[in-house]
Scaffold this motif. Structure first.
Motif, PDB file in Angstrom:
ATOM      1  N   TRP A 194     -18.263   5.860   6.128  1.00 57.37           N
ATOM      2  CA  TRP A 194     -16.814   5.762   6.011  1.00 57.37           C
ATOM      3  C   TRP A 194     -16.191   5.743   7.385  1.00 57.37           C
ATOM      4  O   TRP A 194     -16.714   6.361   8.323  1.00 57.37           O
ATOM      5  CB  TRP A 194     -16.246   6.955   5.229  1.00 57.37           C
ATOM      6  CG  TRP A 194     -16.792   7.066   3.842  1.00 57.37           C
ATOM      7  CD1 TRP A 194     -17.925   7.727   3.447  1.00 57.37           C
ATOM      8  CD2 TRP A 194     -16.249   6.460   2.672  1.00 57.37           C
ATOM      9  NE1 TRP A 194     -18.117   7.568   2.097  1.00 57.37           N
ATOM     10  CE2 TRP A 194     -17.103   6.806   1.592  1.00 57.37           C
ATOM     11  CE3 TRP A 194     -15.128   5.684   2.417  1.00 57.37           C
ATOM     12  CZ2 TRP A 194     -16.859   6.380   0.286  1.00 57.37           C
ATOM     13  CZ3 TRP A 194     -14.879   5.257   1.129  1.00 57.37           C
ATOM     14  CH2 TRP A 194     -15.745   5.608   0.082  1.00 57.37           C
ATOM     15  N   ILE A 195     -15.056   5.040   7.502  1.00 55.53           N
ATOM     16  CA  ILE A 195     -14.248   5.161   8.713  1.00 55.53           C
ATOM     17  C   ILE A 195     -12.834   5.524   8.293  1.00 55.53           C
ATOM     18  O   ILE A 195     -12.286   4.967   7.337  1.00 55.53           O
ATOM     19  CB  ILE A 195     -14.252   3.874   9.569  1.00 55.53           C
ATOM     20  CG1 ILE A 195     -13.792   2.661   8.760  1.00 55.53           C
ATOM     21  CG2 ILE A 195     -15.615   3.645  10.175  1.00 55.53           C
ATOM     22  CD1 ILE A 195     -13.526   1.447   9.616  1.00 55.53           C
ATOM     23  N   ALA A 196     -12.281   6.497   8.972  1.00 54.27           N
ATOM     24  CA  ALA A 196     -10.894   6.892   8.761  1.00 54.27           C
ATOM     25  C   ALA A 196     -10.115   6.512  10.004  1.00 54.27           C
ATOM     26  O   ALA A 196     -10.552   6.793  11.128  1.00 54.27           O
ATOM     27  CB  ALA A 196     -10.786   8.394   8.502  1.00 54.27           C
ATOM     28  N   ALA A 208     -12.772   1.301  -5.449  1.00 51.75           N
ATOM     29  CA  ALA A 208     -11.749   1.099  -4.423  1.00 51.75           C
ATOM     30  C   ALA A 208     -12.391   0.961  -3.045  1.00 51.75           C
ATOM     31  O   ALA A 208     -13.397   1.607  -2.737  1.00 51.75           O
ATOM     32  CB  ALA A 208     -10.754   2.249  -4.430  1.00 51.75           C
ATOM     33  N   ALA A 209     -11.764   0.129  -2.225  1.00 54.19           N
ATOM     34  CA  ALA A 209     -12.266  -0.112  -0.873  1.00 54.19           C
ATOM     35  C   ALA A 209     -11.591   0.748   0.172  1.00 54.19           C
ATOM     36  O   ALA A 209     -12.157   1.010   1.229  1.00 54.19           O
ATOM     37  CB  ALA A 209     -12.068  -1.588  -0.507  1.00 54.19           C
ATOM     38  N   ALA A 210     -10.349   1.179  -0.110  1.00 62.59           N
ATOM     39  CA  ALA A 210      -9.577   1.883   0.901  1.00 62.59           C
ATOM     40  C   ALA A 210      -8.631   2.879   0.239  1.00 62.59           C
ATOM     41  O   ALA A 210      -8.225   2.692  -0.916  1.00 62.59           O
ATOM     42  CB  ALA A 210      -8.787   0.883   1.745  1.00 62.59           C
ATOM     43  N   PHE A 211      -8.271   3.899   0.993  1.00 64.20           N
ATOM     44  CA  PHE A 211      -7.482   5.009   0.466  1.00 64.20           C
ATOM     45  C   PHE A 211      -6.417   5.382   1.496  1.00 64.20           C
ATOM     46  O   PHE A 211      -6.731   5.607   2.665  1.00 64.20           O
ATOM     47  CB  PHE A 211      -8.382   6.205   0.169  1.00 64.20           C
ATOM     48  CG  PHE A 211      -9.491   5.879  -0.797  1.00 64.20           C
ATOM     49  CD1 PHE A 211      -9.338   6.114  -2.158  1.00 64.20           C
ATOM     50  CD2 PHE A 211     -10.671   5.292  -0.346  1.00 64.20           C
ATOM     51  CE1 PHE A 211     -10.353   5.780  -3.054  1.00 64.20           C
ATOM     52  CE2 PHE A 211     -11.687   4.962  -1.236  1.00 64.20           C
ATOM     53  CZ  PHE A 211     -11.519   5.207  -2.594  1.00 64.20           C
ATOM     54  N   SER A 258      -2.150  -2.178  -0.359  1.00 65.97           N
ATOM     55  CA  SER A 258      -3.042  -1.796   0.737  1.00 65.97           C
ATOM     56  C   SER A 258      -2.535  -0.489   1.327  1.00 65.97           C
ATOM     57  O   SER A 258      -1.346  -0.194   1.235  1.00 65.97           O
ATOM     58  CB  SER A 258      -3.095  -2.876   1.824  1.00 65.97           C
ATOM     59  OG  SER A 258      -1.887  -2.927   2.543  1.00 65.97           O
ATOM     60  N   PRO A 259      -3.421   0.291   1.913  1.00 63.67           N
ATOM     61  CA  PRO A 259      -2.958   1.510   2.584  1.00 63.67           C
ATOM     62  C   PRO A 259      -2.386   1.172   3.949  1.00 63.67           C
ATOM     63  O   PRO A 259      -2.731   0.149   4.549  1.00 63.67           O
ATOM     64  CB  PRO A 259      -4.240   2.339   2.717  1.00 63.67           C
ATOM     65  CG  PRO A 259      -5.318   1.321   2.825  1.00 63.67           C
ATOM     66  CD  PRO A 259      -4.878   0.152   1.972  1.00 63.67           C
ATOM     67  N   TYR A 318     -11.602   3.943   4.848  1.00 65.07           N
ATOM     68  CA  TYR A 318     -12.193   2.671   4.437  1.00 65.07           C
ATOM     69  C   TYR A 318     -13.709   2.812   4.276  1.00 65.07           C
ATOM     70  O   TYR A 318     -14.355   3.553   5.025  1.00 65.07           O
ATOM     71  CB  TYR A 318     -11.940   1.591   5.489  1.00 65.07           C
ATOM     72  CG  TYR A 318     -10.499   1.265   5.726  1.00 65.07           C
ATOM     73  CD1 TYR A 318      -9.868   0.216   5.058  1.00 65.07           C
ATOM     74  CD2 TYR A 318      -9.744   1.999   6.651  1.00 65.07           C
ATOM     75  CE1 TYR A 318      -8.536  -0.104   5.299  1.00 65.07           C
ATOM     76  CE2 TYR A 318      -8.415   1.688   6.894  1.00 65.07           C
ATOM     77  CZ  TYR A 318      -7.818   0.637   6.213  1.00 65.07           C
ATOM     78  OH  TYR A 318      -6.496   0.343   6.448  1.00 65.07           O
ATOM     79  N   ARG A 319     -14.251   2.042   3.332  1.00 63.06           N
ATOM     80  CA  ARG A 319     -15.708   1.919   3.229  1.00 63.06           C
ATOM     81  C   ARG A 319     -16.184   1.076   4.405  1.00 63.06           C
ATOM     82  O   ARG A 319     -15.840  -0.101   4.514  1.00 63.06           O
ATOM     83  CB  ARG A 319     -16.096   1.268   1.901  1.00 63.06           C
ATOM     84  CG  ARG A 319     -15.663   2.073   0.689  1.00 63.06           C
ATOM     85  CD  ARG A 319     -16.167   1.462  -0.621  1.00 63.06           C
ATOM     86  NE  ARG A 319     -15.580   2.179  -1.739  1.00 63.06           N
ATOM     87  CZ  ARG A 319     -16.077   3.315  -2.273  1.00 63.06           C
ATOM     88  NH1 ARG A 319     -17.200   3.809  -1.773  1.00 63.06           N
ATOM     89  NH2 ARG A 319     -15.476   3.919  -3.279  1.00 63.06           N
TER      90      ARG A 319
END
Length: 327
Positions: A96-98, A124-127, A174-175, A182-183
């Motif tokens: 994961w990358i934040a 989901a791909a992104a948060f 999108s966030p 993100y994945r």
């Protein structure tokens, strides 16, 4: 800042996460951001800082106070888009990358809450986060990004009172990348941010590609951040107006499937005209005209990107339309 803990994420305890911060002369804001990261209940396995400011004294200051942070020095201002892509190359050992802006200060359980949501939503791909624009938390900075069918984009709930608003999780187009998870594999496979965007709307552009590939994006209200938006670039500065409005044409042309591209093109052109007229009335028409001129100059290059993006499309136009705003 590494600490192995399963937390409440529902993910494997071996899942690794890197936090990326792209800075441009953030100084005191950056120090507060890194301090907030050091207090996370789920500590990141990696923290990667991209120094777009290229200050000579910058490495010593960071290494002295935050020796666990990996500092990258491109030697020039690469922009938000390329800066994050450069850091991504250093996070290959992470799942994961934040992403976190230097003017964003997360609550202690911010990363834990994002990872918990990721465990609940493998589709989901992104948060994205719940972002407040003031330290008193009276008003929201945003709760995700909206894509309108005209091609205009905006931050949902920006500037609205926070009390009782948007308290439940759900989908968002999108966030906002000022504070998002993100994945990593998917982020990388779909091309990451578009370097040509430099900054602004690159997160919506990537969110569009996620949706075309069949993935959703989620809003996580429990993941809370104070975001002093545009603290480094200035609110409605010429810089933010130029890049934000230049990139709108490229975002639309690259990603919109052909049936929608044809059907919505007149509305898209009207949107550009309305925006220019609006800022002419405010005395900022010059920068908007320059943005639209440069957008047209780069249209051919971005049209060529369509081929690969549309080959990755796995969803129909009706499903895509349902994710957009019509109001």
């Amino acid at each position: 800042m590494s600490e192995s803990s399963p937390g409440r994420s529902g993910l494997s305890s071996s899942a690794r996460v890197a936090v990326i911060v792209v800075d441009y002369h953030g100084q005191e804001l950056l120090a507060a951001c890194l301090t907030a990261l050091a207090r996370q209940t789920r500590r990141p396995d990696r923290v990667i800082l991209v120094d777009n400011g290229a200050l000579d004294a910058f490495p010593q200051w960071i290494l002295g106070q935050y020796p666990e942070v990996l500092c990258l020095h491109p030697g020039a201002n690469t922009g938000f888009a390329r800066g994050n892509n450069l850091a991504l190359a250093e996070a290959g050992d992470c799942d994961w990358i934040a992403l976190l802006n230097p003017d964003a200060f997360p609550d202690p359980d911010w990363l834990e809450q994002l990872l918990a949501a990721a465990g609940r939503h493998p589709e989901a791909a992104a948060f994205g986060s719940r972002m407040y624009r003031d330290r008193a938390r009276t008003h929201l900075d945003g709760s995700g990004d909206v894509m309108h069918i005209s091609g205009l984009v905006w931050r949902r709930d920006h500037g609205l009172p926070a009390a009782g608003r948007r308290l439940h999780p759900g989908e968002v187009f999108s966030p906002c990348a000022a504070a998002a998870l993100y994945r990593r594999e998917l982020f990388e496979r779909l091309g990451g941010f578009d370097d040509d965007f430099f900054c602004y709307t690159e997160d919506v552009d990537l969110g569009f590609r996620f949706r075309l590939a069949g993935y959703s994006c989620r809003y996580v209200p429990q993941a809370q951040v104070i975001h002093l938006g545009s603290a480094l670039t200035g609110v409605k500065s010429e810089f933010s107006l130029y890049y934000g409005h230049r990139n709108l044409l490229w975002l639309f042309v690259k990603n919109m499937p052909l049936p929608l591209l044809v059907a919505l093109a007149p509305l898209h052109l009207l949107m550009h005209l309305a925006v220019v007229l609006r800022y002419l009335a405010r005395g900022q028409g010059g920068v908007l005209i320059r943005a639209k001129r440069d957008a047209l100059a780069g249209l051919g290059r971005n049209w060529k990107k369509r081929a690969m993006i549309q080959r990755q499309r796995r969803v129909g136009v009706l499903r895509l339309l349902r994710a957009m705003s019509v109001w």
